[in-house]
Enzyme design. Structure first.
Site, PDB file in Angstrom:
ATOM      1  N   THR A  88       0.829  -1.182  -0.059  1.00  0.00           N
ATOM      2  CA  THR A  88      -0.006   0.040  -0.239  1.00  0.00           C
ATOM      3  C   THR A  88       0.939   1.286  -0.026  1.00  0.00           C
ATOM      4  OG1 THR A  88      -1.729  -1.104   1.280  1.00  0.00           O
ATOM      5  CG2 THR A  88      -1.809   1.368   1.261  1.00  0.00           C
ATOM      6  N   HIS A 215       4.362  -9.902   3.020  1.00  0.00           N
ATOM      7  CA  HIS A 215       3.460 -10.947   3.857  1.00  0.00           C
ATOM      8  C   HIS A 215       2.616 -11.968   2.693  1.00  0.00           C
ATOM      9  CE1 HIS A 215      -0.664  -8.926   3.750  1.00  0.00           C
ATOM     10  NE2 HIS A 215       0.058  -7.810   3.258  1.00  0.00           N
ATOM     11  N   CYS A 339      -8.996  -6.966   1.740  1.00  0.00           N
ATOM     12  CA  CYS A 339      -8.943  -5.474   1.963  1.00  0.00           C
ATOM     13  C   CYS A 339     -10.393  -5.142   2.061  1.00  0.00           C
ATOM     14  CB  CYS A 339      -8.041  -4.973   0.991  1.00  0.00           C
ATOM     15  SG  CYS A 339      -6.424  -5.537   0.820  1.00  0.00           S
TER      16      CYS A 339
HETATM   17  N1  PMP Z   1      -1.826  -4.718  -3.963  1.00  0.00           N
HETATM   18  C1  PMP Z   1      -2.296  -5.870  -4.195  1.00  0.00           C
HETATM   19  C2  PMP Z   1      -2.560  -6.437  -5.480  1.00  0.00           C
HETATM   20  C3  PMP Z   1      -2.582  -6.608  -2.954  1.00  0.00           C
HETATM   21  O1  PMP Z   1      -3.446  -7.791  -3.158  1.00  0.00           O
HETATM   22  C4  PMP Z   1      -2.405  -6.128  -1.769  1.00  0.00           C
HETATM   23  C5  PMP Z   1      -2.791  -6.858  -0.372  1.00  0.00           C
HETATM   24  N2  PMP Z   1      -4.225  -7.273  -0.521  1.00  0.00           N
HETATM   25  C6  PMP Z   1      -2.003  -4.788  -1.786  1.00  0.00           C
HETATM   26  C7  PMP Z   1      -1.557  -4.117  -3.006  1.00  0.00           C
HETATM   27  C8  PMP Z   1      -1.696  -4.036  -0.397  1.00  0.00           C
HETATM   28  O2  PMP Z   1      -0.837  -4.687   0.234  1.00  0.00           O
HETATM   29  P1  PMP Z   1       0.018  -4.272   1.910  1.00  0.00           P
HETATM   30  O3  PMP Z   1      -1.156  -5.407   2.585  1.00  0.00           O
HETATM   31  O4  PMP Z   1       1.353  -4.944   1.827  1.00  0.00           O
HETATM   32  O5  PMP Z   1      -0.301  -2.878   2.191  1.00  0.00           O
END
Ligand code: PMP
Length: 401
Positions: A88, A215, A339
């Protein structure tokens, strides 16, 4: 015996009938043993990687080693990586910096909110500054729309993901990057779901910026990186300003233990990648075949295109996904991207692919990874079949004659 994680991160034997089969790797993957060991070991040490004394130098050495491990996975130079708190932040940083060039942002309707919402927020008040390309029913990008945009607009950045988090659909980025660069635009890719799951070579992939998140491939949560190609025509616009860490691109004391875990996960993923791609792909295919045969009325999203080996997005028309998931409590899966789960809105990815709201609400995502076993897949297939049957029975009873 291979082990898979139980609820709350507890690692338990997959032979224990009471435990959960974890099939939500696209939300977060269990830590790889190598990453867990390295992270815990780093946590036992003190030292700010910016300090000049011995413990500080020791921390900096560990960070340097991790940087080389991640660079090897991507085939880039260690000095082209900026460690962040995850994808993110990496996506925000990439778009924020590139938008500072002037010109519009171009992205796609199926991007993760960390790209789409960032682009919307940056261009708020100037709707002309954002172009969101559509996809077809399979999830393939509108390349004609991209060509038209590049031919008619001043484009600062094209940001297209390498692999979709909900469907696993892959994007062939090379021709996109070529066209974007020919038009003077920079290219960013959100490779969060791709890194550590399929081989990636930044010498071949002509992008200027790439985001990754630890992660998703066995590192701890809360650590990731942004690749910034050396020499990219990117204005210096950090999001976090302060002590000038990460060559000024990301101020803040480095998360040494997380970064060390990221490096160890990258090395382990790199070492096992060829084997894992085949093994996980076979498990996913077996799961899909089993469900298609035994459930009958269901459809796999994006199936006609190349996909990540470990993901399946399945629509069971007429059956609410939350009811199906509730009827299979021993399988940890998702009814969309983690998310957005909890939010009542249907998946923007499936809607962009032309699915109805009802179909989007009747879709579950099962995602596999490095610790998934054959037994996990057999148990999951049984559970999904039983869960679907259960929901069908209840709906038939409540519908009445
Ligand atoms: N981009 C994609 C394609 C994701 O799948 C995710 C996580 N769901 C993110 C960005 C965000 O990653 P993070 O959890 O490391 O902020």
């Amino acid at each position: 015996m291979e082990r898979s994680p139980g609820i709350g991160g507890k690692v338990a034997s997959s032979r224990d009938a009471a435990e959960v089969v974890y099939l939500d790797y696209n939300a977060t993957a269990p830590m790889r043993p190598e990453a867990l060991k390295a992270t815990v070991s780093a946590m036992h040490s003190v030292g700010n990687a910016s300090s000049m004394h011995h413990p500080g130098r020791d921390a900096a050495t560990r960070v340097d080693h991790a940087r080389r491990q991640v660079a090897e996975l991507l085939n880039c130079s260690p000095g082209e990586l900026v460690f962040t708190s995850g994808a993110t932040e990496a996506n925000n940083l990439a778009l924020h910096a590139a938008y500072g060039r002037g010109g519009c942002l171009v992205t796609s309707a199926v991007e993760h909110p960390a790209v789409l919402e960032t682009a919307r927020s940056l261009t708020a008040g100037d709707p002309d500054a954002l172009v969101v390309l559509s996809v077809d029913a399979d999830g393939a990008l509108d390349l004609d729309g991209l060509a038209t945009t590049l031919g008619s607009r001043d484009v600062a950045l094209v940001s297209i993901m390498l692999a979709n988090n909900e469907t696993g659909v892959l994007v062939d980025l090379r021709p996109i990057a070529e066209a974007a660069h020919a038009a003077g635009a920079l290219v960013h890719t959100d490779a969060t779901q791709y890194v550590g799951r399929l081989p990636l070579d930044l010498n071949e992939l002509d992008v200027d910026l790439l985001s990754l998140s630890g992660h998703k491939f066995g590192a701890p949560q809360g650590v990731g990186a942004l690749f910034v190609r050396r020499g990219a025509a990117l204005p210096y616009r950090p999001l976090l300003v302060g002590g000038g860490h990460e060559r000024g691109w990301r101020a803040g004391t480095l998360n040494v233990a997380g970064i060390v875990g990221l490096g160890a996960a990258a090395e382990a993923a790199y070492k096992n990648l060829d084997h894992e791609v085949v093994r996980i792909g076979e498990l996913r295919d077996r799961l899909e075949t089993s469900l298609l045969v035994r459930v009958g009325d269901c459809e796999i999203n994006g199936r006609r295109l190349a996909r990540l080996p470990g993901v399946t997005s399945i629509t069971f028309p007429g059956l609410p996904a939350d009811a199906v998931l509730a009827a299979m409590p021993h399988v940890a899966a998702s009814d969309g991207s983690a998310c957005s789960s909890g939010a009542p809105s249907p998946s923007h990815v499936l809607l962009a692919m032309g699915r109805s709201r009802e179909d989007a609400d009747s879709t579950i995502r099962l995602s596999l990874g490095h610790a998934t076993t054959e037994q996990d897949i057999e148990r999951a297939a049984e559970a999904v079949v039983a869960g679907v049957q259960h929901v069908r029975t209840i709906l038939a009873a409540t519908d009445g004659p």
